[in-house]
Design a protein around this motif. Sequence first.
Motif, short mmCIF file in Angstrom:
data_model
loop_
_atom_site.label_atom_id
_atom_site.label_comp_id
_atom_site.label_asym_id
_atom_site.label_seq_id
_atom_site.Cartn_x
_atom_site.Cartn_y
_atom_site.Cartn_z
N GLU A 5 0.84 -1.20 0.00
CA GLU A 5 0.00 0.00 0.00
C GLU A 5 0.87 1.25 0.00
N ILE A 6 0.57 2.18 -0.88
CA ILE A 6 1.09 3.55 -0.76
C ILE A 6 -0.08 4.38 -0.24
N ILE A 7 0.10 5.00 0.91
CA ILE A 7 -0.98 5.75 1.55
C ILE A 7 -0.67 7.24 1.47
N PHE A 8 -1.55 7.98 0.82
CA PHE A 8 -1.43 9.44 0.72
C PHE A 8 -2.39 10.09 1.71
N ILE A 9 -1.89 11.06 2.46
CA ILE A 9 -2.73 11.88 3.32
C ILE A 9 -2.99 13.19 2.57
N LEU A 10 -4.20 13.37 2.07
CA LEU A 10 -4.51 14.54 1.26
C LEU A 10 -4.97 15.72 2.09
N LYS A 11 -5.54 15.45 3.26
CA LYS A 11 -5.84 16.51 4.22
C LYS A 11 -6.11 15.86 5.57
N GLY A 12 -6.10 16.69 6.62
CA GLY A 12 -6.39 16.18 7.96
C GLY A 12 -5.14 15.87 8.75
N LYS A 13 -5.35 15.41 9.98
CA LYS A 13 -4.21 15.02 10.81
C LYS A 13 -4.66 14.01 11.85
N ASN A 37 4.80 1.22 16.54
CA ASN A 37 5.26 2.60 16.69
C ASN A 37 4.13 3.56 16.36
N THR A 38 4.19 4.76 16.91
CA THR A 38 3.16 5.77 16.66
C THR A 38 3.77 6.98 15.98
N PHE A 39 3.17 7.40 14.85
CA PHE A 39 3.65 8.54 14.09
C PHE A 39 2.50 9.54 13.90
N GLY A 40 2.80 10.81 14.07
CA GLY A 40 1.82 11.81 13.71
C GLY A 40 1.73 11.89 12.19
N TYR A 41 0.54 12.16 11.66
CA TYR A 41 0.42 12.37 10.22
C TYR A 41 -0.32 13.67 9.95
N SER A 42 -0.05 14.27 8.80
CA SER A 42 -0.73 15.50 8.39
C SER A 42 -0.74 15.56 6.87
N GLN A 43 -1.34 16.60 6.34
CA GLN A 43 -1.49 16.74 4.90
C GLN A 43 -0.14 16.63 4.17
N GLY A 44 -0.12 15.84 3.13
CA GLY A 44 1.09 15.67 2.32
C GLY A 44 1.92 14.46 2.66
N ASP A 45 1.67 13.83 3.81
CA ASP A 45 2.47 12.67 4.20
C ASP A 45 2.19 11.48 3.29
N VAL A 46 3.21 10.65 3.13
CA VAL A 46 3.10 9.46 2.29
C VAL A 46 3.73 8.29 3.03
N PHE A 47 3.00 7.19 3.14
CA PHE A 47 3.48 5.99 3.80
C PHE A 47 3.52 4.83 2.80
N LEU A 48 4.48 3.94 2.98
CA LEU A 48 4.55 2.72 2.17
C LEU A 48 4.54 1.53 3.11
N THR A 61 -10.07 13.43 7.75
CA THR A 61 -8.91 13.09 6.92
C THR A 61 -9.35 12.52 5.57
N GLU A 62 -8.69 13.00 4.53
CA GLU A 62 -8.90 12.47 3.20
C GLU A 62 -7.71 11.57 2.86
N PHE A 63 -8.01 10.29 2.63
CA PHE A 63 -6.99 9.29 2.33
C PHE A 63 -7.07 8.89 0.86
N CYS A 64 -5.93 8.47 0.32
CA CYS A 64 -5.93 7.75 -0.95
C CYS A 64 -4.96 6.59 -0.81
N PHE A 65 -5.47 5.38 -0.97
CA PHE A 65 -4.67 4.16 -0.87
C PHE A 65 -4.45 3.59 -2.26
N ILE A 66 -3.19 3.42 -2.64
CA ILE A 66 -2.87 2.67 -3.85
C ILE A 66 -2.44 1.29 -3.40
N ARG A 67 -3.19 0.28 -3.83
CA ARG A 67 -2.93 -1.09 -3.39
C ARG A 67 -2.48 -1.92 -4.59
#
Length: 278
Positions: A31-39, A47-58, A73-79
């Motif tokens: 999964e590539i996870i895009f955070i398009l807005k929100g936190k 582990n715990t990570f803060g997330y906010s607009q623009g972050d990208v996780f793999l 939060t607006e998410f977009c998941f590429i699977r």
Amino acid sequence: MKRYILHTPFNIYHFEATTWLHAVHKHTYFEIIFILKGKGLHHINGNTFGYSQGDVFLLGPEDYHDFVIQEVTEFCFIRFNESSHKHPVVDKDSPWQPIIHTLLTTSSQSRGSIVVDKQEKQKLHHLLMVLEEEYERNQSPYFAIIRDSLMRSMLIILARNLFGQTLVKPGINASVEAILMYVRQHIYQPKELSIEHLADVFHYAPAYISLFFKKQTGESLKKYIIKHRIKLIEARLLYSPLTLAQIADEFGYTDESHFCKQFRKYTGSTPTAFRRQT
């Protein structure tokens, strides 16, 4: 723990949420996870990570995670399954293939969002916009070609940000890619990363493997190993409740004192001061 299954080689899931409805889970896919807005907070592999607009996780198949949404939060998941990034045999020697392979076989989730630089985030989000538009026409005979090209670009950008300046130059001996992968896979086992052991694994003389690695990457093998370990430790200090003794033990240090001395040598700060300042 529940494991989600992807029944197609590729899909995109775009949605907005105020509450995360899924329990901690794993996948059978990437999964590539895009955070398009929100936190909010992203729990990954304990582990715990803060997330906010623009972050990208793999995330890979063995990563487990869930979210705590603090602002809508607006998410977009590429699977995608592993098979979706494989290419025809005629491309087997393409320089980008080992880079992508290393990215997808290396755990990246000890540091939260892979991308920090604003311009890099914008590039990825532009690629995402084009990919989503093309996904609306996924029955087109050209879709797979366009998808693969866009995904390849995304993954190379993620690799560049994850691996930093030590990313191997295209076209060099694939042995360096193998060494990089081996280091990341055994970063918690110092005995497996001694120069003598690495030389034995990769069939080089101990003196030559160091010279070979530096010639290809511009950085000594020993220094790369230490820097990579320190980056992971910084993430532990920032995002986990582990004590210094627990972190030292996790990374195979003989004792907490040795751990603190090496961390200070390479960062200019003690672990306690680093954790307090950030």
